[in-house]
Design an enzyme around this catalytic site. Sequence first.
Site, PDB file in Angstrom:
ATOM      1  N   CYS A 205       0.860  -1.181   0.000  1.00 46.76           N
ATOM      2  CA  CYS A 205       0.000   0.000   0.000  1.00 46.76           C
ATOM      3  C   CYS A 205       0.898   1.233   0.000  1.00 46.76           C
ATOM      4  O   CYS A 205       2.114   1.122  -0.154  1.00 46.76           O
ATOM      5  CB  CYS A 205      -0.955  -0.013   1.191  1.00 46.76           C
ATOM      6  SG  CYS A 205      -0.132  -0.052   2.803  1.00 46.76           S
ATOM      7  N   THR A 206       0.335   2.404   0.190  1.00 49.07           N
ATOM      8  CA  THR A 206       1.102   3.643   0.035  1.00 49.07           C
ATOM      9  C   THR A 206       2.242   3.755   1.041  1.00 49.07           C
ATOM     10  O   THR A 206       3.397   3.947   0.663  1.00 49.07           O
ATOM     11  CB  THR A 206       0.182   4.865   0.172  1.00 49.07           C
ATOM     12  OG1 THR A 206      -0.912   4.737  -0.729  1.00 49.07           O
ATOM     13  CG2 THR A 206       0.941   6.149  -0.125  1.00 49.07           C
TER      14      THR A 206
END
Length: 301
Positions: A175-176
């Site tokens: 994810c980010t």
Amino acid sequence: MFTVAALYHFTRFPDPAALRQPLLDLCTAQGISGTLLLAGEGINGTIAGSRAGIDAVLAHLRALPGCADLVHKESQAAEQPFNRMKVRLKREIVTMGQPDVDPLQGTGTYVAPAAWNALITSPDVAVIDTRNDYEVAIGTFAGAIDPQTRSFGEFPAWWEANKDRFAGKRIAMFCTGGIRCEKSTNFLRGQGVEEVYHLQGGILKYLEDVPRDDSTWEGECFVFDGRVSVGHGLVEGPHILCHACRRPLLPADQDHPAFEDGVACHHCVGETTEVDKARFRERQKQIALARARGTRHIGSL
């Protein structure tokens, strides 16, 4: 130039409400803008300001109970990417809606950015992007599976519907910044997945550490601030944000017949009513008036 610090940390806060005002007061005094979320499970957010101001806030956070090891990621922005400072109380610092999920009880195996390419190119590994559909649309790792979820809370249902596809596979997730994978890998472990991994520091750390020539990342990484996207070296990307639906757009998308600044884009033109669009036009009018006065409207990006 503004320093941007993205951070999260899972810990036990018996009374997160008691932490809110002192943290907000410090950020305000230091000229810091952004959003920090506090919950019983920890803290999450992104802030921006001067070097000295960011250092003061980080020192305050690391002095909170259980936060001495808080890790943050930094990048730079030419302009302040946030309008104001918000410290909010939440049930979860990233909403998954699974009360049994607890990253403090164990997560997947962390994989450093330097080792990520070797893992995700292994034939027995399935790579899953845990981000929202609009984030995936502008960039992801080559070969990654897109669950096409509109929110992180949809991920458990997607896994239930698709888990048989991954029988016999090792699972690698990203994810980010890493926070969603803390929960999603704990969730998969609770579902009986024995080998689950996640990218340590998330996409942002990968883009910071891995040279472009060695990278398997394709496109840009969506970020939840005024920069909209970043690329390798965490350099600000070309995207703008539709002020109506908050989806990222390329500059060329402004030439689409459906685009009206702050009112609609080709993604959302059919999703809002004429009453909504009239309200958005009034907001854009107020933003333009504020800009003409040399001020920044609270509703601007």
